[in-house]
Motif scaffolding. Structure first.
Motif, PDB file in Angstrom:
ATOM      1  N   TRP A  48       0.886  -1.170   0.000  1.00 51.31           N
ATOM      2  CA  TRP A  48       0.000   0.000   0.000  1.00 51.31           C
ATOM      3  C   TRP A  48       0.913   1.205   0.000  1.00 51.31           C
ATOM      4  CZ3 TRP A  48      -0.427   4.036   3.533  1.00 51.31           C
ATOM      5  CH2 TRP A  48      -1.575   4.845   3.441  1.00 51.31           C
ATOM      6  N   ALA A  49       0.652   2.158  -0.878  1.00 49.34           N
ATOM      7  CA  ALA A  49       1.615   3.254  -1.024  1.00 49.34           C
ATOM      8  C   ALA A  49       0.945   4.585  -1.284  1.00 49.34           C
ATOM      9  CB  ALA A  49       2.589   2.943  -2.156  1.00 49.34           C
ATOM     10  N   ARG A  50       1.663   5.619  -0.903  1.00 46.06           N
ATOM     11  CA  ARG A  50       1.294   6.980  -1.257  1.00 46.06           C
ATOM     12  C   ARG A  50       2.493   7.638  -1.929  1.00 46.06           C
ATOM     13  NH1 ARG A  50      -2.464   8.665   3.970  1.00 46.06           N
ATOM     14  NH2 ARG A  50      -4.436   8.191   2.929  1.00 46.06           N
ATOM     15  N   VAL A  51       2.226   8.220  -3.087  1.00 43.38           N
ATOM     16  CA  VAL A  51       3.272   8.904  -3.836  1.00 43.38           C
ATOM     17  C   VAL A  51       2.912  10.382  -3.906  1.00 43.38           C
ATOM     18  CG1 VAL A  51       4.428   9.137  -6.070  1.00 43.38           C
ATOM     19  CG2 VAL A  51       3.836   6.866  -5.200  1.00 43.38           C
ATOM     20  N   TYR A  52       3.884  11.239  -3.584  1.00 46.85           N
ATOM     21  CA  TYR A  52       3.668  12.684  -3.553  1.00 46.85           C
ATOM     22  C   TYR A  52       4.405  13.322  -4.723  1.00 46.85           C
ATOM     23  CZ  TYR A  52       2.081  11.436   1.086  1.00 46.85           C
ATOM     24  OH  TYR A  52       1.415  10.831   2.136  1.00 46.85           O
ATOM     25  N   LEU A  53       3.651  14.065  -5.525  1.00 43.87           N
ATOM     26  CA  LEU A  53       4.175  14.662  -6.748  1.00 43.87           C
ATOM     27  C   LEU A  53       3.932  16.161  -6.794  1.00 43.87           C
ATOM     28  CD1 LEU A  53       2.693  12.068  -9.269  1.00 43.87           C
ATOM     29  CD2 LEU A  53       5.111  12.252  -8.641  1.00 43.87           C
ATOM     30  N   GLU A  54       4.759  16.853  -7.572  1.00 45.27           N
ATOM     31  CA  GLU A  54       4.486  18.253  -7.843  1.00 45.27           C
ATOM     32  C   GLU A  54       3.202  18.332  -8.675  1.00 45.27           C
ATOM     33  OE1 GLU A  54       7.804  20.193  -9.599  1.00 45.27           O
ATOM     34  OE2 GLU A  54       9.103  19.904  -7.852  1.00 45.27           O
ATOM     35  N   PRO A  55       2.331  19.310  -8.402  1.00 44.51           N
ATOM     36  CA  PRO A  55       1.046  19.391  -9.115  1.00 44.51           C
ATOM     37  C   PRO A  55       1.170  19.355 -10.629  1.00 44.51           C
ATOM     38  CG  PRO A  55       1.030  20.873  -7.241  1.00 44.51           C
ATOM     39  CD  PRO A  55       2.432  20.329  -7.331  1.00 44.51           C
ATOM     40  N   LYS A 102      -0.399  16.403 -13.064  1.00 47.08           N
ATOM     41  CA  LYS A 102      -1.342  16.718 -14.149  1.00 47.08           C
ATOM     42  C   LYS A 102      -0.868  16.126 -15.469  1.00 47.08           C
ATOM     43  CE  LYS A 102      -3.646  20.628 -16.429  1.00 47.08           C
ATOM     44  NZ  LYS A 102      -3.783  22.109 -16.462  1.00 47.08           N
ATOM     45  N   ALA A 103       0.455  16.162 -15.685  1.00 48.37           N
ATOM     46  CA  ALA A 103       0.999  15.684 -16.956  1.00 48.37           C
ATOM     47  C   ALA A 103       0.839  14.174 -17.126  1.00 48.37           C
ATOM     48  CB  ALA A 103       2.479  16.060 -17.056  1.00 48.37           C
ATOM     49  N   ILE A 104       0.866  13.422 -16.013  1.00 47.94           N
ATOM     50  CA  ILE A 104       0.799  11.959 -16.127  1.00 47.94           C
ATOM     51  C   ILE A 104      -0.577  11.400 -15.777  1.00 47.94           C
ATOM     52  CG2 ILE A 104       3.249  11.816 -15.533  1.00 47.94           C
ATOM     53  CD1 ILE A 104       2.366  10.659 -12.802  1.00 47.94           C
ATOM     54  N   ALA A 105      -1.528  12.258 -15.471  1.00 45.15           N
ATOM     55  CA  ALA A 105      -2.837  11.819 -14.979  1.00 45.15           C
ATOM     56  C   ALA A 105      -3.498  10.786 -15.883  1.00 45.15           C
ATOM     57  CB  ALA A 105      -3.758  13.023 -14.787  1.00 45.15           C
ATOM     58  N   ALA A 106      -3.438  11.007 -17.187  1.00 49.01           N
ATOM     59  CA  ALA A 106      -4.125  10.115 -18.122  1.00 49.01           C
ATOM     60  C   ALA A 106      -3.476   8.741 -18.215  1.00 49.01           C
ATOM     61  CB  ALA A 106      -4.171  10.762 -19.505  1.00 49.01           C
ATOM     62  N   SER A 107      -2.224   8.626 -17.765  1.00 52.58           N
ATOM     63  CA  SER A 107      -1.500   7.354 -17.892  1.00 52.58           C
ATOM     64  C   SER A 107      -1.468   6.537 -16.604  1.00 52.58           C
ATOM     65  CB  SER A 107      -0.048   7.631 -18.333  1.00 52.58           C
ATOM     66  OG  SER A 107      -0.004   8.336 -19.546  1.00 52.58           O
ATOM     67  N   LEU A 108      -1.896   7.121 -15.500  1.00 52.07           N
ATOM     68  CA  LEU A 108      -1.764   6.444 -14.214  1.00 52.07           C
ATOM     69  C   LEU A 108      -2.505   5.116 -14.151  1.00 52.07           C
ATOM     70  CD1 LEU A 108      -1.911   9.181 -11.420  1.00 52.07           C
ATOM     71  CD2 LEU A 108      -0.094   7.519 -11.825  1.00 52.07           C
ATOM     72  N   ASP A 109      -3.730   5.094 -14.594  1.00 50.95           N
ATOM     73  CA  ASP A 109      -4.548   3.893 -14.445  1.00 50.95           C
ATOM     74  C   ASP A 109      -4.123   2.755 -15.369  1.00 50.95           C
ATOM     75  OD1 ASP A 109      -6.245   4.773 -12.398  1.00 50.95           O
ATOM     76  OD2 ASP A 109      -7.495   5.871 -13.825  1.00 50.95           O
ATOM     77  N   HIS A 116       6.780  12.007 -19.724  1.00 49.34           N
ATOM     78  CA  HIS A 116       5.821  13.066 -20.015  1.00 49.34           C
ATOM     79  C   HIS A 116       6.371  14.473 -19.772  1.00 49.34           C
ATOM     80  CE1 HIS A 116       3.067   9.657 -19.893  1.00 49.34           C
ATOM     81  NE2 HIS A 116       2.134  10.416 -20.418  1.00 49.34           N
ATOM     82  N   VAL A 117       7.289  14.583 -18.810  1.00 44.75           N
ATOM     83  CA  VAL A 117       7.788  15.900 -18.415  1.00 44.75           C
ATOM     84  C   VAL A 117       9.243  16.106 -18.837  1.00 44.75           C
ATOM     85  CG1 VAL A 117       8.100  17.494 -16.464  1.00 44.75           C
ATOM     86  CG2 VAL A 117       6.200  15.872 -16.458  1.00 44.75           C
ATOM     87  N   GLY A 118       9.989  15.003 -18.951  1.00 45.78           N
ATOM     88  CA  GLY A 118      11.404  15.115 -19.293  1.00 45.78           C
ATOM     89  C   GLY A 118      12.302  15.213 -18.087  1.00 45.78           C
ATOM     90  N   ARG A 119      11.741  15.030 -16.896  1.00 44.97           N
ATOM     91  CA  ARG A 119      12.529  15.100 -15.660  1.00 44.97           C
ATOM     92  C   ARG A 119      12.983  13.682 -15.300  1.00 44.97           C
ATOM     93  NH1 ARG A 119      11.694  18.969 -11.907  1.00 44.97           N
ATOM     94  NH2 ARG A 119       9.469  19.128 -12.361  1.00 44.97           N
ATOM     95  N   SER A 120      14.265  13.391 -15.414  1.00 44.91           N
ATOM     96  CA  SER A 120      14.761  12.044 -15.177  1.00 44.91           C
ATOM     97  C   SER A 120      15.322  11.897 -13.767  1.00 44.91           C
ATOM     98  CB  SER A 120      15.836  11.676 -16.206  1.00 44.91           C
ATOM     99  OG  SER A 120      16.938  12.563 -16.115  1.00 44.91           O
ATOM    100  N   VAL A 121      15.308  10.675 -13.271  1.00 40.36           N
ATOM    101  CA  VAL A 121      15.817  10.370 -11.936  1.00 40.36           C
ATOM    102  C   VAL A 121      17.331  10.309 -11.969  1.00 40.36           C
ATOM    103  CG1 VAL A 121      15.832   8.714 -10.049  1.00 40.36           C
ATOM    104  CG2 VAL A 121      13.739   9.071 -11.358  1.00 40.36           C
TER     105      VAL A 121
END
Length: 235
Positions: free
Chosen positions: A135-142, A146-153, A166-171
């Motif tokens: 069970w998890a909670r992930v905290y993201l910048e708004p 928003k950018a990944i909302a359509a792909s989450l499910d 989606h954003v170009g921000r890599s780990v």
């Protein structure tokens, strides 16, 4: 980096003895004339080097004067996280916009009072008839949420991978903390155990190449449902 290096130099010189507590975050932030968020990033570098340990409600304890070079975790650990994302199926329970309170700031390292989007989910093991293993909670910048909302499910990929595509921000790095916990009531309801049962909690902080903390995940596993194995190599 400048603040982290200065703190490391002071620890090495014995400015704070091993076993003592560092000044509070507000005090250090005032000393260096930076925000608490910037100060936390510097402390995270010290924590990842094993120099300090941070305890919510208690403060920051000096653990050693110099980094221990004996063992290091390789970049392969990021690949292990990706493999975990492929093997366990994610189900989104909720997505909500919240403001980081003091308690959440202490757990995650996010700035108190900042807006964040909380994605609550479970992961199921397809080889165990869909048993919930985390069970998890992930905290993201708004904006990232928003950018990944359509792909989450629909996507089995790690959320950090979705942000990258989606954003170009890599780990660039992931700072991970693991501790034994009593399973919280909300997590227990999904994991099928009694609240307070033995469990393990992973807090993972994801940083990009600029050192910006852009994602934090807090996942809980019940006893007997999950094994996490790492390989340590002598440096």
């Amino acid at each position: 980096m400048v603040i982290a290096n200065d703190l490391m130099a002071k620890l090495s010189a014995g400015h704070w003895a091993v076993g003592t507590m560092l000044p509070t975050e507000p005090e250090l932030a005032a000393t260096y004339k930076v925000s608490r968020e910037t100060l936390r990033r510097a402390l995270q570098r010290l924590e990842s080097s094993g120099l300090i340990s941070r305890h919510p409600g208690m403060g920051t304890r000096v653990e050693r004067a110099r980094p221990v070079p004996a063992f290091t975790t390789r970049l392969g650990s990021l690949q292990e996280l990706t493999q975990y994302g492929k093997s366990a199926v994610r189900s989104i329970l909720s997505v909500e916009s919240i403001v980081v309170d003091k308690e959440l700031a202490e757990v995650t390292g996010l700035a108190e009072g900042s807006p964040t989007v909380c994605v609550t989910s479970v992961r199921r093991d397809p080889e165990r008839s869909g048993q919930v293993v985390s069970w998890a909670r992930v905290y993201l910048e708004p904006a990232d949420a928003k950018a990944i909302a359509a792909s989450l499910d629909d996507s089995p990929r790690l959320i950090s991978d979705l942000v990258e595509s989606h954003v170009g921000r890599s780990v660039d790095r992931v700072v991970q903390r693991v501790q034994a916990v009593g399973v919280p009531a909300e997590a227990a309801a999904h994991l099928g155990v009694a609240p307070g049962s033995p469990g393990i909690e992973f807090v993972r902080r994801y940083f990009d190449a600029d050192g910006r903390l852009f994602e934090v995940s807090v996942s809980t596993h019940a006893q007997g449902t999950f094994v996490y194995e790492t390989t340590l190599q002598r440096g």
